[in-house]
Motif scaffolding. Structure first.
Motif, short mmCIF file in Angstrom:
data_model
loop_
_atom_site.label_atom_id
_atom_site.label_comp_id
_atom_site.label_asym_id
_atom_site.label_seq_id
_atom_site.Cartn_x
_atom_site.Cartn_y
_atom_site.Cartn_z
N THR A 133 0.89 -1.03 -0.07
CA THR A 133 -0.01 -0.13 -0.02
C THR A 133 0.84 1.22 -0.07
N LEU A 134 1.89 1.22 0.87
CA LEU A 134 2.85 2.31 0.78
C LEU A 134 3.49 2.51 -0.31
N LEU A 135 4.04 1.62 -1.37
CA LEU A 135 4.43 1.88 -2.57
C LEU A 135 3.45 2.35 -3.58
N ALA A 136 2.01 1.99 -3.23
CA ALA A 136 1.13 2.31 -4.20
C ALA A 136 0.82 3.52 -3.91
N LEU A 137 1.14 4.39 -2.74
CA LEU A 137 0.64 5.93 -2.61
C LEU A 137 1.58 6.77 -3.92
N GLY A 138 2.56 6.20 -4.60
CA GLY A 138 3.07 6.99 -5.49
C GLY A 138 4.48 7.81 -5.30
N VAL A 139 4.41 8.21 -3.97
CA VAL A 139 5.59 8.90 -3.51
C VAL A 139 7.09 8.36 -3.79
N LEU A 140 6.93 6.93 -3.83
CA LEU A 140 8.13 5.85 -4.31
C LEU A 140 7.92 5.44 -5.55
N SER A 141 7.28 6.09 -6.28
CA SER A 141 7.12 5.50 -7.82
C SER A 141 8.41 5.55 -8.75
N PHE A 142 8.45 4.95 -9.73
CA PHE A 142 9.68 5.07 -10.78
C PHE A 142 9.70 6.41 -11.07
N ASP A 143 8.60 7.25 -11.53
CA ASP A 143 8.60 8.40 -12.13
C ASP A 143 9.16 9.34 -10.94
N VAL A 180 9.84 5.34 11.80
CA VAL A 180 9.59 6.69 11.00
C VAL A 180 8.21 6.72 10.45
N PHE A 181 7.60 5.61 10.26
CA PHE A 181 6.40 5.95 9.35
C PHE A 181 5.20 5.69 10.53
N ASP A 182 4.37 6.61 10.32
CA ASP A 182 2.82 6.70 11.19
C ASP A 182 1.93 7.05 10.18
N ALA A 183 1.07 6.09 9.79
CA ALA A 183 0.03 6.15 8.98
C ALA A 183 -1.05 7.11 9.46
N THR A 184 -1.39 7.33 10.91
CA THR A 184 -2.30 8.50 10.93
C THR A 184 -1.74 9.94 10.80
N ASP A 239 1.19 10.58 8.87
CA ASP A 239 1.59 11.00 7.64
C ASP A 239 0.98 9.93 6.64
N PRO A 240 -0.34 10.09 6.15
CA PRO A 240 -0.96 9.11 5.31
C PRO A 240 -0.40 9.10 3.95
N ALA A 241 0.44 10.10 3.69
CA ALA A 241 1.26 10.01 2.32
C ALA A 241 2.45 9.45 2.10
N GLY A 242 2.86 8.93 3.29
CA GLY A 242 4.14 8.27 3.12
C GLY A 242 5.33 8.96 2.86
N GLU A 243 5.30 10.22 3.24
CA GLU A 243 6.43 11.08 2.87
C GLU A 243 7.39 11.04 3.83
N SER A 244 7.35 10.50 5.08
CA SER A 244 8.36 10.19 6.06
C SER A 244 9.25 8.96 5.42
N VAL A 245 8.87 8.23 4.79
CA VAL A 245 9.37 7.04 4.16
C VAL A 245 10.13 7.53 2.80
N ALA A 246 9.46 8.33 2.08
CA ALA A 246 10.31 8.93 1.01
C ALA A 246 11.35 9.54 1.40
N ALA A 247 11.20 10.39 2.65
CA ALA A 247 12.54 11.08 3.02
C ALA A 247 13.69 10.14 3.23
N VAL A 248 13.53 8.86 3.84
CA VAL A 248 14.70 8.14 4.03
C VAL A 248 14.87 7.32 2.66
N VAL A 249 14.36 7.25 1.85
CA VAL A 249 14.68 6.85 0.30
C VAL A 249 15.49 8.02 -0.13
N ASN A 250 14.82 9.08 -0.20
CA ASN A 250 15.39 10.12 -0.97
C ASN A 250 17.05 10.69 -0.39
#
Length: 334
Positions: free
Chosen positions: A5-15, A101-105, A107-118
């Motif tokens: 579900t986290l990957l499906a949010l789009g913040v970690l998409s290929f684009d 890092v991630f708290d769905a309530t 950070d529903p968009a998953g931006e905290s996870v994206a920050a780790v990857v970025n």
């Protein structure tokens, strides 16, 4: 929230990952700062055909069978095929590392996870940029080396042309250094054949640079210029003499110095398309038949959804299309 579900949010998409890494600021590197190399992407291929035309290397279009022939005047037998370099960087982000890092309530968009990857993308891009800098230094001297010091491409050997070498004679107090350097400039001008340039820069090993600025002929000239001010300060970032700019270049990769000890490389600046970089597309399904970008990033799930693997890559080839216009200088000796 599970990983799928986290990957499906789009913040970690290929684009989104590609957009992020390609918009990161450039890592400060000397050759990149000088803007010597013009950059373009290759369309749908990692293969480059290079031909020789009057001692200038030219890119030969890779066209479908039956299309018009290659450019005229290429020397027979002097067309070579090169693959771009493939520079992947990989990191693993385990699911456990995201627990705090991630708290769905919140950070529903998953931006905290994206920050780790970025943050990992920043590291990947830094290492790729340093590697491209090393390849570009090799392109200037005509021999591109891998990280371990082995030769990837030697343009002089590939095309059977020789590099111009001049001994500046810095080991002798009686050498007229300015006259020697004017000979270097004439050699560059002759190889360019009337093509305009904005100046000549010389990348020097520390040994060559020290021998130059300490030579009596050079010191005497600067004693008459602004009371020798240029020799009292640290001149390594740019020392003008004989209408050239001399610059100390230090550092090693794989035990190989950027410029061999006691040597220097003189090259013209401002020559259109003399130094070029071409980027091939990544080796992903999504990039087939697309225009090559400087950087790519992509995520893949680990077995049993234990985390994700991040790969960033670049696929460059860096070329000096006028290798004989780069003159190899020796401080002294043969």
């Amino acid at each position: 929230m599970d990983l799928q579900t986290l990957l499906a949010l789009g913040v970690l998409s290929f684009d989104s990952l590609n957009a992020y890494i390609n918009n990161l600021p450039k890592i400060p590197t000397r050759i990149a700062d000088l803007r010597l190399f013009s950059e373009q992407g290759l369309v749908g291929t990692n293969i480059v055909k290079i031909g020789l035309n009057n001692d200038k290397l030219v890119l030969v279009p890779n066209v479908p069978r039956g299309s018009p022939g290659q450019p005229k005047n290429l020397e027979r037998g002097k067309v070579r095929i090169f693959e771009t370099a493939h520079l992947p960087q990989r990191s693993t982000v385990m699911a456990d590392s995201l627990l705090n890092v991630f708290d769905a309530t919140k950070d529903p968009a998953g931006e905290s996870v994206a920050a780790v990857v970025n943050a990992l993308q920043v590291v990947h891009k830094r290492d790729v940029d340093y590697t491209i800098e090393w390849h570009r230094m090799g392109a200037i001297r005509g021999q591109v080396l891998d990280a371990d010091g082995s030769v990837i491409w030697d343009m002089y050997d590939e095309f059977g042309v020789s590099q111009i070498t001049q001994n500046i004679g810095l080991g002798s107090e009686n050498t007229k250094v300015r006259t020697k350097l004017l000979g270097v400039k004439r050699a560059v001008e002759e190889e360019l054949g009337g093509v305009p340039f904005t100046g000549i820069r010389v990348f020097c090993s520390p040994e060559f640079f020290d021998a130059l600025i300490d030579h009596k002929d050079v010191r005497d000239a600067y004693q008459r210029f602004q009371d020798g001010a240029a020799l009292r300060n640290d001149p390594r970032a740019g020392f003008p003499f004989a209408d050239m700019v001399f610059e100390e270049v230090n550092g090693k990769i794989g035990g190989q110095p950027f410029v061999p000890a006691g040597e220097a490389l003189a090259f013209p600046e401002g020559v259109p398309d003399m130094f070029i970089t071409r980027f091939a597309p990544a080796d992903y399904i999504e990039t087939v038949k697309t225009l090559g970008l400087p950087y790519y990033s992509k995520l893949g799930k680990l077995r049993m959804d234990k985390g994700v693997e991040l790969e960033s890559q670049s696929n460059p080839i860096n070329l000096n299309t006028r290798p004989r216009a780069v003159v190899r200088l020796k401080a002294s000796g043969g």
